[in-house]
Scaffold this motif. Structure first.
Motif, PDB file in Angstrom:
ATOM      1  N   TYR A 246      31.736  52.123  38.366  1.00  0.00           N
ATOM      2  CA  TYR A 246      32.935  52.487  37.618  1.00  0.00           C
ATOM      3  C   TYR A 246      33.237  51.468  36.514  1.00  0.00           C
ATOM      4  O   TYR A 246      33.142  50.270  36.731  1.00  0.00           O
ATOM      5  N   ASP A 247      33.583  51.999  35.341  1.00  0.00           N
ATOM      6  CA  ASP A 247      33.960  51.116  34.248  1.00  0.00           C
ATOM      7  C   ASP A 247      35.351  50.548  34.467  1.00  0.00           C
ATOM      8  O   ASP A 247      35.682  49.491  33.965  1.00  0.00           O
ATOM      9  N   LEU A 248      36.161  51.319  35.199  1.00  0.00           N
ATOM     10  CA  LEU A 248      37.542  50.886  35.391  1.00  0.00           C
ATOM     11  C   LEU A 248      38.043  51.354  36.752  1.00  0.00           C
ATOM     12  O   LEU A 248      37.795  52.491  37.148  1.00  0.00           O
ATOM     13  N   LEU A 249      38.746  50.465  37.443  1.00  0.00           N
ATOM     14  CA  LEU A 249      39.433  50.858  38.674  1.00  0.00           C
ATOM     15  C   LEU A 249      40.929  50.804  38.404  1.00  0.00           C
ATOM     16  O   LEU A 249      41.453  49.763  38.013  1.00  0.00           O
ATOM     17  N   VAL A 250      41.606  51.930  38.564  1.00  0.00           N
ATOM     18  CA  VAL A 250      43.046  51.981  38.335  1.00  0.00           C
ATOM     19  C   VAL A 250      43.749  51.946  39.686  1.00  0.00           C
ATOM     20  O   VAL A 250      43.495  52.784  40.551  1.00  0.00           O
ATOM     21  N   LEU A 251      44.628  50.959  39.869  1.00  0.00           N
ATOM     22  CA  LEU A 251      45.282  50.771  41.160  1.00  0.00           C
ATOM     23  C   LEU A 251      46.753  51.148  41.040  1.00  0.00           C
ATOM     24  O   LEU A 251      47.470  50.630  40.191  1.00  0.00           O
ATOM     25  N   ILE A 252      47.190  52.062  41.886  1.00  0.00           N
ATOM     26  CA  ILE A 252      48.541  52.592  41.782  1.00  0.00           C
ATOM     27  C   ILE A 252      49.455  51.920  42.789  1.00  0.00           C
ATOM     28  O   ILE A 252      49.258  52.058  43.996  1.00  0.00           O
ATOM     29  N   GLY A 253      50.451  51.218  42.310  1.00  0.00           N
ATOM     30  CA  GLY A 253      51.506  50.740  43.196  1.00  0.00           C
ATOM     31  C   GLY A 253      51.368  49.294  43.619  1.00  0.00           C
ATOM     32  O   GLY A 253      50.287  48.709  43.599  1.00  0.00           O
ATOM     33  N   PHE A 254      52.497  48.734  44.052  1.00  0.00           N
ATOM     34  CA  PHE A 254      52.587  47.296  44.306  1.00  0.00           C
ATOM     35  C   PHE A 254      51.762  46.824  45.486  1.00  0.00           C
ATOM     36  O   PHE A 254      51.418  45.670  45.582  1.00  0.00           O
ATOM     37  N   LEU A 255      51.427  47.728  46.412  1.00  0.00           N
ATOM     38  CA  LEU A 255      50.695  47.297  47.596  1.00  0.00           C
ATOM     39  C   LEU A 255      49.318  46.733  47.248  1.00  0.00           C
ATOM     40  O   LEU A 255      48.741  45.960  47.997  1.00  0.00           O
TER      41      LEU A 255
ATOM     42  N   THR B  62      40.497  39.742  45.084  1.00  0.00           N
ATOM     43  CA  THR B  62      39.151  40.191  44.719  1.00  0.00           C
ATOM     44  C   THR B  62      38.812  40.052  43.239  1.00  0.00           C
ATOM     45  O   THR B  62      37.637  39.968  42.899  1.00  0.00           O
ATOM     46  N   ALA B  63      39.823  40.043  42.373  1.00  0.00           N
ATOM     47  CA  ALA B  63      39.546  40.148  40.933  1.00  0.00           C
ATOM     48  C   ALA B  63      38.598  39.058  40.430  1.00  0.00           C
ATOM     49  O   ALA B  63      37.722  39.328  39.604  1.00  0.00           O
ATOM     50  N   ASP B  64      38.745  37.833  40.947  1.00  0.00           N
ATOM     51  CA  ASP B  64      37.909  36.748  40.444  1.00  0.00           C
ATOM     52  C   ASP B  64      36.449  36.865  40.871  1.00  0.00           C
ATOM     53  O   ASP B  64      35.561  36.314  40.237  1.00  0.00           O
ATOM     54  N   LYS B  65      36.203  37.601  41.973  1.00  0.00           N
ATOM     55  CA  LYS B  65      34.823  37.710  42.463  1.00  0.00           C
ATOM     56  C   LYS B  65      33.995  38.666  41.611  1.00  0.00           C
ATOM     57  O   LYS B  65      32.771  38.656  41.676  1.00  0.00           O
ATOM     58  N   PHE B  66      34.660  39.530  40.857  1.00  0.00           N
ATOM     59  CA  PHE B  66      33.934  40.541  40.080  1.00  0.00           C
ATOM     60  C   PHE B  66      34.361  40.476  38.614  1.00  0.00           C
ATOM     61  O   PHE B  66      35.085  41.357  38.141  1.00  0.00           O
ATOM     62  N   PRO B  67      33.908  39.446  37.891  1.00  0.00           N
ATOM     63  CA  PRO B  67      34.385  39.280  36.507  1.00  0.00           C
ATOM     64  C   PRO B  67      33.970  40.427  35.582  1.00  0.00           C
ATOM     65  O   PRO B  67      34.574  40.614  34.531  1.00  0.00           O
ATOM     66  N   ASN B  68      32.961  41.209  35.973  1.00  0.00           N
ATOM     67  CA  ASN B  68      32.524  42.292  35.090  1.00  0.00           C
ATOM     68  C   ASN B  68      33.187  43.626  35.403  1.00  0.00           C
ATOM     69  O   ASN B  68      32.940  44.618  34.735  1.00  0.00           O
ATOM     70  N   GLN B  69      33.991  43.645  36.446  1.00  0.00           N
ATOM     71  CA  GLN B  69      34.675  44.885  36.798  1.00  0.00           C
ATOM     72  C   GLN B  69      36.087  44.858  36.228  1.00  0.00           C
ATOM     73  O   GLN B  69      36.825  43.908  36.429  1.00  0.00           O
ATOM     74  N   LYS B  70      36.445  45.921  35.484  1.00  0.00           N
ATOM     75  CA  LYS B  70      37.800  45.980  34.934  1.00  0.00           C
ATOM     76  C   LYS B  70      38.742  46.617  35.956  1.00  0.00           C
ATOM     77  O   LYS B  70      38.415  47.617  36.583  1.00  0.00           O
TER      78      LYS B  70
ATOM     79  N   ALA C 155      33.809  47.675  43.415  1.00  0.00           N
ATOM     80  CA  ALA C 155      33.462  46.751  42.341  1.00  0.00           C
ATOM     81  C   ALA C 155      31.986  46.376  42.412  1.00  0.00           C
ATOM     82  O   ALA C 155      31.303  46.288  41.382  1.00  0.00           O
ATOM     83  N   SER C 156      31.474  46.187  43.616  1.00  0.00           N
ATOM     84  CA  SER C 156      30.077  45.764  43.710  1.00  0.00           C
ATOM     85  C   SER C 156      29.113  46.939  43.529  1.00  0.00           C
ATOM     86  O   SER C 156      27.923  46.731  43.324  1.00  0.00           O
ATOM     87  N   SER C 157      29.621  48.168  43.586  1.00  0.00           N
ATOM     88  CA  SER C 157      28.721  49.302  43.365  1.00  0.00           C
ATOM     89  C   SER C 157      28.376  49.457  41.880  1.00  0.00           C
ATOM     90  O   SER C 157      27.427  50.161  41.540  1.00  0.00           O
ATOM     91  N   ASN C 158      29.155  48.817  40.990  1.00  0.00           N
ATOM     92  CA  ASN C 158      28.915  48.886  39.543  1.00  0.00           C
ATOM     93  C   ASN C 158      28.914  50.305  38.998  1.00  0.00           C
ATOM     94  O   ASN C 158      28.308  50.585  37.971  1.00  0.00           O
TER      95      ASN C 158
END
Lengths: 348, 450
Positions: free
Chosen positions: B141-150, B158-166, B136-139
């Motif tokens: 990627y426009d989108l990070l897709v996370l697979i699975g419940f883990l 982490t989501a709140d720390k990077f408001p510009n990262q989808k 997220a801090s590398s800027n």
């Protein structure tokens, strides 16, 4: 220059040469594999190293459990015991500290609990070896799996987090080990506790009577008996220290970094086995293990990034890490093996 | 080893590692200096033309929606390329299920939408938070897709720390609505209801009247399957007037085939003719139990798979698999970013969106081929698998059952009926009790069945 000093410098130089040659060999062997599969070896190595150290907090936190399971392997090794049970000792330390932390919320108590649980397990394996002549490798591996499934049962059935069923209950904030602020981002405190543990172990091994007894019995149980030491006791003591350190590693990981165990056990699985590599890479020297654990963590983190940046399958990075580690640890592992066989013969 | 020697050993190791690091860093520096001359990977150059077209269509269709991206596209239309990182579950590719489907979805997006996709497999839960922070801090990627419940816990941290990262989380939710986080969930009730009808019909074709399911843990995603499957069975009962016994057992684990085997054996001994596997690795044991049951001549019974098409595992005895299209979810998330349609919050995918369903023969073939390539499918070719499954379906699923399925499917797709998603365990048990009594409408949030 006195003779003694010259011998010391010669020893010094041999080690440097040995490590340098094995490092070059390892990296070259890896490079040949990468090159033959159509990847640019320097590019891959560049990613592994630059990405591996790009986040110091991640690097040191990743190194922490490895440092302690490395010590858990090395201390018994110095006393002539092959502790492959660092895995199980880490598990029991982690679950004990989680349970204590969850019910009492006391960080120190939980850490101590993790250490003692690991020490008890290690001591039990050592006692079986010393007094009943049960091979420590067999009993340790069996205990690893018993603990694996017991912990799985506990976190799936008793300690699961109702809000996130894939994880155990979290360590309450009061029992968590904090982050030490540094310029450019904080670093989790657990690494420094682990380093202190390594320094204490170093002192114990090289500056105390107990350490001397352990090392003598490791080198030759017969000479130890002749000198009036009890080699059986040193087996148990070394396993208590080693098990305790692995247990501390589990406790630090849970209290200071992830705060809960997941139901796939990915949090804990494999850290004890990696510790064997870390211990060998650090030449069973606590100071060396501090460095080798960081080196190992760097390769693992960098290896993850290889898939992202170079599109290589993750197994490739693991292969390369394996080759480098084996090459670096081989000269020392060879010496240990010779010593182990010699000691085994001496007993008969 | 004496004290001085021990110290010098440590020092020697330090020096050597420093030397190694220095050499490697030098190599890295040398490499970065020479990168411009390095040829780029082939994939980048070939797909650049498709990007240009997709970007220009996007520009013409949405004229003045967002100014920032507009200026970016107009100044350098050829270089603006959506970059996506797909982060797998621990274990990564090769599972012939979740992770491989995610890969298929990302590949499709790469081909059809001209995005650039990178993949990453984390080693453990411990690595997830730092990896998310690093990416997220590398800027980049426009989108990070996370697979699975883990990924749920790490994303929540982490989501709140990077408001510009989808972020797009597949098949799980953090329970928090954030503008930069999209949680894609499946409406599993819809597909499992269809499976329930077919299972009941097949049980009658096999000369019995009992269906069962081997389920994993008693957690919300499984509640949805339970409701849907039971609904389908009761729907069959209501429409045909034939009584169906329903068995449901939680094994408490997604990773233990042995437990799946014993649970399935108990159900088969209770007369179950069709078993639905809803327990990941655990229900592989259920497949084995069904195979043994048939091979030992104790009677004929079938198994039904879930998530990926699992017919290839034993095509003689697995006629169906429920589909949970992780590939569709990944593609949807990427497409939303490409089309500037991104919205945070929970998105559910059901029959209408193609997110869930029953695998058709093309799907069966795709997974049989994947299994064939990884040497997990032995003794037969993918085409043979498809042929066996086709015959099995024709022989044991009567036309009347397909009619019921299509009727219900149409009602669901048109939005005439929607299912409830229980939020508490009490609500879930209440719905199940009502369904067992034959009150189908207890499972519906909208519409009714008569």
């Amino acid at each position: 220059m006195s003779k003694e000093v010259r011998i010391r410098y010669a020893h010094y130089l041999t080690i440097v040469l040995e490590l340098a040659i094995s490092a070059v060999t390892g990296f070259m062997a890896g490079a040949i594999i990468l090159w033959s599969l159509g990847y640019n070896p320097w590019y891959i190595y560049g990613i592994m190293i630059s990405m591996g150290i790009s986040n110091p907090d991640y690097l040191l936190s990743k190194a922490t459990p490895l440092l302690l399971t490395g010590l858990a392997f090395s201390v018994p090794m110095l006393a002539g015991v092959f502790n492959i049970g660092g895995e199980g000792q880490l598990y029991i330390g982690a679950i004990t500290s989680l349970v204590i932390a969850y019910y009492t919320g006391n960080a120190v108590l939980a850490l101590l609990g993790g250490f003692l649980a690991g020490a008890a397990l290690g001591g039990a394996i050592g006692a079986l070896k010393a007094f009943r002549d049960v091979n420590e490798v067999v009993s340790a591996i069996m205990l690893n799996w018993i603990l694996y499934f017991s912990i799985l049962y506990l976190i799936v059935d008793k300690l699961y987090n109702p809000l996130m069923p894939q994880q155990s209950v979290p360590v309450p904030p009061s029992a968590q080990i904090g982050i030490i602020p540094f310029p450019g981002g904080g670093i989790h405190g657990i690494f420094f506790i682990a380093v202190v543990a390594a320094l204490v172990t170093h002192y114990l091994i090289y500056y105390t009577d107990l350490g001397y007894v352990l090392r003598v019995s490791g080198l030759s149980p017969k000479s130890a008996s002749y000198a009036g030491f009890n080699p059986k006791k040193s087996i148990v003591y070394s396993m208590i220290i080693g098990g305790g350190l692995a247990g501390l590693g589990g406790a630090l990981l849970i209290q200071g970094y992830v705060h809960s165990i997941d139901t796939t056990m990915s949090t804990l699985y494999g850290l004890g086995f990696l510790g064997i590599g870390v211990g060998l890479l650090g030449w069973n020297n606590p100071l060396g293990i501090i460095l080798s654990s960081v080196f190992f963590a760097m390769l693992i983190i960098g290896g993850e990034m290889v898939e992202l940046t170079a599109g290589a399958p993750p197994e490739l990075a693991d292969t390369i890490i394996g080759i480098i580690v084996i090459a670096l640890a081989l000269p020392y592992a060879y010496k240990i093996l010779i010593n182990y066989v010699r000691r085994w013969r001496e007993r008969i | 080893m004496n004290v001085k020697k021990a110290i010098s050993t440590g020092a020697a190791i330090t020096i050597t590692i420093v030397i190694i690091l220095a050499v490697a860093a030098g190599a890295w520096w040398w490499y970065t200096m020479s990168t411009p001359s390095q040829p780029k990977p082939a994939a980048t150059t070939t797909s650049s033309s498709t990007t240009t077209t997709s970007v220009t269509t996007a520009t013409s269709s949405s004229t003045t929606t967002s100014t920032t991206t507009q200026t970016a596209t107009t100044t350098s239309p050829a270089k603006k390329k959506v970059r996506v990182a797909v982060l797998f579950d621990v274990g990564g590719r090769g599972d012939l299920s979740f992770n491989d489907m995610a890969y298929l979805g990302a590949e499709r997006a790469q081909k059809e939408l001209g995005v650039e996709v990178n993949f990453l497999t984390p080693k453990s839960l411990n690595d997830m938070v730092p990896l998310l922070e690093q990416l997220a801090s590398s800027n980049k990627y426009d989108l990070l897709v996370l697979i699975g419940f883990l990924w749920t816990g790490p994303l929540n941290k982490t989501a709140d720390k990077f408001p510009n990262q989808k972020f797009a989380l597949i098949d799980s939710t953090t329970g928090v609505v954030r503008p930069n986080e999209m949680d894609l969930l499946f409406r599993e009730q819809e597909s499992s209801a269809l499976i329930g009808i077919l299972a009941a019909a097949m049980a009658y074709q096999l000369g019995g009247n009992t269906v069962g399911a081997v389920a994993g843990m008693d957690i919300p995603p499984l509640w949805k399957f339970h409701i849907g499957y039971l609904f389908g069975v009761k729907y069959f009962e209501m429409k045909t007037g034939k009584k169906v016994n329903f068995l449901w057992q939680y094994t408490g684990t997604f990773g233990d085939p042995q437990v799946g085997y014993t649970t399935a054996m108990q159900m088969l001994q209770q007369g179950a003719k069709v078993l639905y596997g809803l327990a990941g690795l655990t229900h592989i044991g259920m497949f084995n139990a069904v195979i043994d049951w048939n091979n030992e001549g104790k009677g004929k019974a079938f198994a039904i798979g879930e998530d990926a098409s699992q017919e290839w595992y034993a095509p003689q005895y697995i006629p169906l698999s429920g589909a949970k299209r992780v590939d569709v979810a990944v593609y949807t998330a990427i497409k939303d970013v490409v089309d500037n349609q991104w919205k945070g919050g929970i998105v559910t995918l059901g029959l209408k969106e193609g997110g869930v369903g029953i695998w058709d023969l093309d799907g069966v073939k795709t997974f049989a081929e994947l299994a064939y390539q990884t040497h997990q499918l032995k003794n037969m070719t993918p085409d043979e698998v498809v042929q066996i499954v086709k015959n099995l379906r024709e022989k044991y699923i009567p036309q009347s059952a397909w009619q019921l399925v299509n009727e219900l499917k149409q009602k669901i797709e048109s939005g005439e009926i929607t299912f409830k998603t229980p939020t508490t365990h009490d609500e879930y048990t209440h719905i199940i009790q009502e369904l067992m009594k034959g009150n189908l409408n207890a499972a519906l949030a909208k519409g009714s069945i008569s």
